[in-house]
Motif scaffolding. Structure first.
Motif, short mmCIF file in Angstrom:
data_model
loop_
_atom_site.label_atom_id
_atom_site.label_comp_id
_atom_site.label_asym_id
_atom_site.label_seq_id
_atom_site.Cartn_x
_atom_site.Cartn_y
_atom_site.Cartn_z
N ASN A 332 0.97 -10.58 15.52
CA ASN A 332 1.03 -9.35 16.31
C ASN A 332 2.06 -8.39 15.72
O ASN A 332 1.79 -7.18 15.57
N ARG A 333 3.23 -8.90 15.38
CA ARG A 333 4.29 -8.07 14.81
C ARG A 333 3.87 -7.53 13.43
O ARG A 333 4.12 -6.36 13.10
N ARG A 336 1.39 -4.66 13.85
CA ARG A 336 2.03 -3.42 14.29
C ARG A 336 2.71 -2.72 13.11
O ARG A 336 2.60 -1.50 12.94
N ASP A 340 1.80 0.97 11.53
CA ASP A 340 2.81 2.02 11.37
C ASP A 340 2.87 2.53 9.93
O ASP A 340 3.01 3.73 9.69
#
Length: 492
Positions: A332-333, A336, A340
């Motif tokens: 998940n990290r 993200r 970005d």
């Protein structure tokens, strides 16, 4: 020692089988002969008694005849003689010891011999000789002899055979143990030790066995193999080092190519905060601002500087070449951070980014830099496939079970699936099976190296997973990345 034992047991098994078969056939033959002899003796005795009984019956009547049979038991040796009636309905003491239906041959005047078991569990040889009395009624002389003698003989034969087999086994074990230790165990132990040293990577010790047998020849072959393996290991190490170096160069080159495509979008992202910083600096330099406005402008300059620093750090981290190191990575990290990093490029190309992740953590054992390179390659391909804009969607699913599509031999546990979906032009069906081939590309010259998907496929494969591609021309493509999921520190 195990090989010697196997050989010994195989030989002994053959010997035991032969002895057992011979003993069985001998006992059966002698048992049959003894039974036939007993039957003949019973028939001879019964025929003599039948003649005398018939004469006595005619002269003295039934009572005299039956008394004669009772007295015959005193002189008939091991036989027991009785008179029985065959037509039924008689007293219990004159009934046959075997069912009457088994004596049907007596009605034809034939004698009958068969084995019967008593209520105590003993076997008897029963012989019946028919005799028609003066009144026309059918009876028979019943002679019974115990088969205990026969069973005792069989037991004694079995005991002798068992002793002979045991003696043979003991002698063979001693002989095979002595010869096996000298001729087989010691050479095999030396060969095993040499093989274990070779398996452990020690090629420094040579092995030589005396003699000209097969084991000595095997020792020569193993020693020759030791030298060949030593040479092959040195050559393989050099080739692996060259391959890894070339592969890392290719991956780094592809990272730089992706970085170049990302930089165009980042230029706009850096230009905006630079303009803000320049404007705020001019206001502060003019001296017309109040202390509060000066503080506020300084804070804005600091925020914009931090924003640029973050952007540059992301680009540098991605571009930096480092040694691959696998460790638990939270997807998940990672997704993200990838979104970005892609946002400026996607915005410049008119592409909207969507991220669909799950609430629970999804972890894999991976090198985060290599995995981010895979995602960026897939995403850049999706962005370039949408020249008129569209939506690029990242989605993450944990605890998947792709058993129907998993390649043979892959982990059968739980998997994480990352899907990169675009709304581009799609891939033609003939090209779809080739998109992971090195240097294959459908892009225009200068738009790609043809290595991005191939490198991504190799990275995912090194992490124990695989990539699937599905596409519909005119509607878009879906690339799915499967990676073994970590549950409680272990692969699920």
């Amino acid at each position: 020692m195990r090989l010697t034992l196997k050989i010994t047991m195989a030989i002994l098994l053959g010997v035991v089988l032969l002895f057992s078969l011979h003993a069985y056939l001998s006992i059966q033959r002698e048992r049959t002969q003894l039974k036939e002899r007993l039957s003949r003796e019973a028939l001879h005795l019964g025929q003599s008694l039948r003649v005398m009984l018939g004469d006595i019956w005619k002269i003295g009547g039934e009572g005299a005849a039956l008394n004669f049979l009772e007295r015959s038991n005193l002189v008939s040796g091991s036989f027991t003689v009785r008179w029985v009636w065959i037509d039924g309905g008689t007293e219990m003491r004159y009934r046959p010891r075997v069912p009457v239906e088994k004596l049907s041959a007596l009605n034809k005047g034939e004698s009958v011999s068969l084995l019967a078991e008593s209520s105590a569990g003993h076997d008897f040889l029963m012989t019946y000789l028919p005799l028609v009395t003066g009144g026309g009624r059918l009876g028979a002389i019943e002679l019974s002899e115990s088969m205990d003698e026969l069973h005792g003989y069989v037991r004694e034969s079995l005991r002798r055979s068992a002793l002979l087999v045991a003696a043979t086994i003991g002698s063979a074990l001693l002989l095979m143990a002595l010869l096996g230790n000298i001729l087989v165990n010691r050479p095999l132990r030396l060969l095993t030790e040499e093989a274990e040293r070779i398996g452990a990577g020690d090629f420094s010790t040579a092995l030589t066995l005396s003699g000209r047998d097969e084991l000595a020849g095997l020792a020569v072959t193993i020693d020759r193999m030791r030298g060949q393996l030593d040479e092959a290991r040195q050559a393989e190490q050099a080739a692996n080092e060259a391959k890894l170096s070339a592969l890392e160069k290719l991956r780094h080159t592809e990272r730089l190519a992706t970085l170049g495509r990302l930089s165009a979008g980042m230029a706009h992202e850096l230009g905006t905060p630079l303009n803000v910083i320049a404007g705020r600096a001019k206001l502060i330099a003019s001296g017309d601002l109040s202390p509060e406005d000066t503080t506020r402008s300084a804070r804005i300059i600091g925020e914009q500087s931090e924003r640029m620093t973050t952007i540059m750090r992301q680009l540098l981290d991605f571009a930096r070449r480092g040694e691959g190191r696998k460790q638990p990575v939270e997807l998940n990290r990672l997704l993200r951070g990838t979104v970005d990093l892609l946002a400026p490029t996607a915005k410049k190309e008119g592409v909207e980014m969507q991220l669909k992740i799950q609430d629970e953590p999804a972890r894999v054992n991976a090198d985060s830099g290599q995995l981010q390179q895979v995602l960026l390659n897939l995403a850049m391909n999706g962005i370039q496939a949408m020249p008129r804009g569209g939506t690029l969607t990242f989605s993450l699913d944990g605890n998947c079970d792709p058993s129907l599509t998993a390649p043979p031999g892959t982990w059968a546990g739980s998997w994480c699936r990352i899907r990169v979906e675009d709304q581009g032009e799609g891939i033609a069906p003939p090209d779809l099976p080739r998109i992971f081939d090195p240097f294959f590309t459908t892009k225009e010259i200068g738009q790609g190296t043809g290595l991005g998907l191939s490198i991504a496929y190799g990275i995912v494969e090194e992490h124990g997973g695989w990539i699937e591609a599905a596409s519909t021309p005119g509607q878009g493509s879906i690339i799915s990345v499967y990676l073994p999921q970590i549950v409680d520190g272990e692969n699920a």
